[in-house]
Design a protein around this motif. Structure first.
Motif, PDB file in Angstrom:
ATOM      1  N   PHE A  88      -0.038   1.504  19.570  1.00 44.21           N
ATOM      2  CA  PHE A  88      -0.220   2.428  18.446  1.00 44.21           C
ATOM      3  C   PHE A  88      -1.391   2.053  17.538  1.00 44.21           C
ATOM      4  CE2 PHE A  88       3.087  -0.678  17.168  1.00 44.21           C
ATOM      5  CZ  PHE A  88       2.492  -1.227  16.029  1.00 44.21           C
ATOM      6  N   TYR A  89      -2.139   0.998  17.892  1.00 47.12           N
ATOM      7  CA  TYR A  89      -3.158   0.464  16.977  1.00 47.12           C
ATOM      8  C   TYR A  89      -4.239   1.493  16.623  1.00 47.12           C
ATOM      9  CZ  TYR A  89      -6.968  -2.601  15.357  1.00 47.12           C
ATOM     10  OH  TYR A  89      -7.976  -3.176  14.643  1.00 47.12           O
ATOM     11  N   ASN A  90      -4.785   2.173  17.626  1.00 50.08           N
ATOM     12  CA  ASN A  90      -5.865   3.121  17.337  1.00 50.08           C
ATOM     13  C   ASN A  90      -5.363   4.265  16.447  1.00 50.08           C
ATOM     14  OD1 ASN A  90      -8.684   3.991  17.798  1.00 50.08           O
ATOM     15  ND2 ASN A  90      -7.685   5.764  18.725  1.00 50.08           N
ATOM     16  N   ASP A  91      -4.212   4.811  16.776  1.00 49.59           N
ATOM     17  CA  ASP A  91      -3.631   5.881  15.951  1.00 49.59           C
ATOM     18  C   ASP A  91      -3.361   5.391  14.529  1.00 49.59           C
ATOM     19  OD1 ASP A  91      -3.662   7.697  17.968  1.00 49.59           O
ATOM     20  OD2 ASP A  91      -1.500   7.674  18.356  1.00 49.59           O
ATOM     21  N   LEU A  92      -2.870   4.163  14.429  1.00 48.71           N
ATOM     22  CA  LEU A  92      -2.570   3.591  13.111  1.00 48.71           C
ATOM     23  C   LEU A  92      -3.846   3.496  12.260  1.00 48.71           C
ATOM     24  CD1 LEU A  92      -0.627   2.145  11.131  1.00 48.71           C
ATOM     25  CD2 LEU A  92      -1.083   0.025  12.398  1.00 48.71           C
ATOM     26  N   CYS A  93      -4.938   3.078  12.880  1.00 47.56           N
ATOM     27  CA  CYS A  93      -6.204   2.954  12.139  1.00 47.56           C
ATOM     28  C   CYS A  93      -6.741   4.324  11.731  1.00 47.56           C
ATOM     29  CB  CYS A  93      -7.229   2.194  12.972  1.00 47.56           C
ATOM     30  SG  CYS A  93      -6.710   0.503  13.306  1.00 47.56           S
ATOM     31  N   GLU A  94      -6.590   5.312  12.615  1.00 42.78           N
ATOM     32  CA  GLU A  94      -6.984   6.695  12.279  1.00 42.78           C
ATOM     33  C   GLU A  94      -6.160   7.195  11.087  1.00 42.78           C
ATOM     34  OE1 GLU A  94      -9.194   8.773  13.591  1.00 42.78           O
ATOM     35  OE2 GLU A  94      -9.617   8.117  15.641  1.00 42.78           O
ATOM     36  N   TYR A  95      -4.869   6.988  11.189  1.00 39.60           N
ATOM     37  CA  TYR A  95      -3.962   7.470  10.138  1.00 39.60           C
ATOM     38  C   TYR A  95      -4.234   6.773   8.812  1.00 39.60           C
ATOM     39  CZ  TYR A  95       0.222   6.857   7.351  1.00 39.60           C
ATOM     40  OH  TYR A  95       1.072   6.716   6.295  1.00 39.60           O
ATOM     41  N   MET A  96      -4.399   5.448   8.826  1.00 40.40           N
ATOM     42  CA  MET A  96      -4.580   4.712   7.576  1.00 40.40           C
ATOM     43  C   MET A  96      -5.923   5.010   6.908  1.00 40.40           C
ATOM     44  SD  MET A  96      -1.871   3.165   6.602  1.00 40.40           S
ATOM     45  CE  MET A  96      -2.578   2.129   5.309  1.00 40.40           C
ATOM     46  N   SER A  97      -6.861   5.585   7.681  1.00 44.20           N
ATOM     47  CA  SER A  97      -8.156   5.960   7.100  1.00 44.20           C
ATOM     48  C   SER A  97      -8.252   7.470   6.876  1.00 44.20           C
ATOM     49  CB  SER A  97      -9.292   5.476   8.008  1.00 44.20           C
ATOM     50  OG  SER A  97      -9.157   5.991   9.315  1.00 44.20           O
ATOM     51  N   SER A  98      -7.135   8.188   7.016  1.00 45.86           N
ATOM     52  CA  SER A  98      -7.170   9.653   6.935  1.00 45.86           C
ATOM     53  C   SER A  98      -7.109  10.193   5.510  1.00 45.86           C
ATOM     54  CB  SER A  98      -6.002  10.238   7.739  1.00 45.86           C
ATOM     55  OG  SER A  98      -4.760   9.910   7.136  1.00 45.86           O
ATOM     56  N   GLY A  99      -6.861   9.332   4.537  1.00 49.08           N
ATOM     57  CA  GLY A  99      -6.776   9.784   3.155  1.00 49.08           C
ATOM     58  C   GLY A  99      -6.727   8.595   2.222  1.00 49.08           C
ATOM     59  N   ALA A 107       1.295  13.849  -0.080  1.00 46.28           N
ATOM     60  CA  ALA A 107       2.471  14.642  -0.456  1.00 46.28           C
ATOM     61  C   ALA A 107       2.754  14.580  -1.954  1.00 46.28           C
ATOM     62  CB  ALA A 107       3.698  14.149   0.321  1.00 46.28           C
ATOM     63  N   GLY A 108       1.950  13.810  -2.678  1.00 50.26           N
ATOM     64  CA  GLY A 108       2.159  13.713  -4.130  1.00 50.26           C
ATOM     65  C   GLY A 108       3.344  12.845  -4.512  1.00 50.26           C
ATOM     66  N   ASN A 109       3.657  11.859  -3.674  1.00 48.53           N
ATOM     67  CA  ASN A 109       4.817  11.009  -3.943  1.00 48.53           C
ATOM     68  C   ASN A 109       4.469   9.655  -4.560  1.00 48.53           C
ATOM     69  OD1 ASN A 109       6.760  12.837  -3.016  1.00 48.53           O
ATOM     70  ND2 ASN A 109       6.419  12.228  -0.885  1.00 48.53           N
ATOM     71  N   ALA A 110       3.202   9.420  -4.872  1.00 45.65           N
ATOM     72  CA  ALA A 110       2.821   8.091  -5.379  1.00 45.65           C
ATOM     73  C   ALA A 110       3.550   7.759  -6.679  1.00 45.65           C
ATOM     74  CB  ALA A 110       1.309   8.014  -5.577  1.00 45.65           C
ATOM     75  N   MET A 123       0.868  -1.182   0.000  1.00 44.99           N
ATOM     76  CA  MET A 123       0.000   0.000   0.000  1.00 44.99           C
ATOM     77  C   MET A 123       0.902   1.228   0.000  1.00 44.99           C
ATOM     78  SD  MET A 123      -2.937  -0.971   2.820  1.00 44.99           S
ATOM     79  CE  MET A 123      -1.772  -1.381   4.108  1.00 44.99           C
ATOM     80  N   ILE A 124       0.552   2.224  -0.801  1.00 44.35           N
ATOM     81  CA  ILE A 124       1.135   3.550  -0.664  1.00 44.35           C
ATOM     82  C   ILE A 124       0.206   4.286   0.297  1.00 44.35           C
ATOM     83  CG2 ILE A 124       1.836   5.666  -1.828  1.00 44.35           C
ATOM     84  CD1 ILE A 124       2.349   3.991  -4.337  1.00 44.35           C
ATOM     85  N   LYS A 125       0.765   4.694   1.425  1.00 49.69           N
ATOM     86  CA  LYS A 125      -0.042   5.149   2.569  1.00 49.69           C
ATOM     87  C   LYS A 125      -0.461   6.621   2.419  1.00 49.69           C
ATOM     88  CE  LYS A 125       2.021   1.767   5.735  1.00 49.69           C
ATOM     89  NZ  LYS A 125       2.645   1.568   7.088  1.00 49.69           N
ATOM     90  N   PRO A 126      -1.415   7.068   3.260  1.00 54.97           N
ATOM     91  CA  PRO A 126      -1.972   8.419   3.085  1.00 54.97           C
ATOM     92  C   PRO A 126      -0.945   9.551   3.107  1.00 54.97           C
ATOM     93  CG  PRO A 126      -3.402   7.155   4.523  1.00 54.97           C
ATOM     94  CD  PRO A 126      -2.172   6.309   4.282  1.00 54.97           C
ATOM     95  N   ASP A 127       0.134   9.422   3.885  1.00 55.34           N
ATOM     96  CA  ASP A 127       1.122  10.517   3.909  1.00 55.34           C
ATOM     97  C   ASP A 127       1.788  10.685   2.557  1.00 55.34           C
ATOM     98  OD1 ASP A 127       2.356   7.927   4.798  1.00 55.34           O
ATOM     99  OD2 ASP A 127       4.215   9.068   4.682  1.00 55.34           O
TER     100      ASP A 127
END
Ligand code: ATP
Ligand code: MG
Length: 139
Positions: free
Chosen positions: A59-70, A17-20, A9-13
């Motif tokens: 870090f699980y909850n933060d990870l799920c928030e982050y992975m669903s942030s974009g 940032a336009g790095n895909a 996966m190419i992740k939301p960050d």
């Protein structure tokens, strides 16, 4: 014998940032063939299912928030020795520890926002590919 497919996966960050495009270019130049690929956006629940193996980690909850942030890109990749070679290409989980020239060294911004995912075994590569793509054996 090592298998010839992995899942990424190419992740939301990295997407934000336009790095895909730059990351996909590195993946192809390293000899991986893109077998299946899509842009999608996980819900928090679905991110939680994907990373269920980590559900007891702090870090699980933060990870799920982050992975669903974009948006993310999910893709199945093919190459000899795919799982191990892809882990080498992406570098260590924490970009501070990642080797020079790796995707995470170049594009990750933190241990959480670390640009890409790579499967850790042939078995998980198959499970994770099936999480996003039906009938992957036909590709
Ligand atoms: P991935 O499975 O995404 O390829 P990995 O196998 O290098 O990464 P894992 O231990 O499976 O690392 O962790 C899954 C993801 O959880 C990491 O990629 C990162 O986004 C996040 N993560 C891991 N460790 C931490 C931590 N200590 N703090 C915050 N987030 C973390
Ligand atoms: Mg992992």
């Amino acid at each position: 014998m090592a298998g010839n497919r992995t899942f990424t996966m190419i992740k939301p960050d990295a997407m934000g940032a336009g790095n895909a495009g730059a990351i996909l270019k590195m993946i192809e130049e390293a000899g991986f063939r893109i077998v299946a690929m899509k842009v999608t956006h996980l819900t928090k629940e679905r991110a939680g299912q994907f990373y269920e193996v980590h559900k007891e980690r702090p870090f699980y909850n933060d990870l799920c928030e982050y992975m669903s942030s974009g948006a993310i890109i999910a893709a199945i990749l093919e190459k000899d020795n795919a799982v191990a070679d892809f882990r080498t290409l992406i570098g260590a989980t924490n970009p501070a520890d990642a080797a020079e020239g790796t995707i995470r060294k170049l594009f990750a911004t933190s241990i959480e926002a670390n640009a890409v995912h790579g499967s850790d075994s042939d078995e998980n590569a198959a499970i994770e590919g099936s999480f996003y793509f039906a009938k992957t054996e036909q590709f």
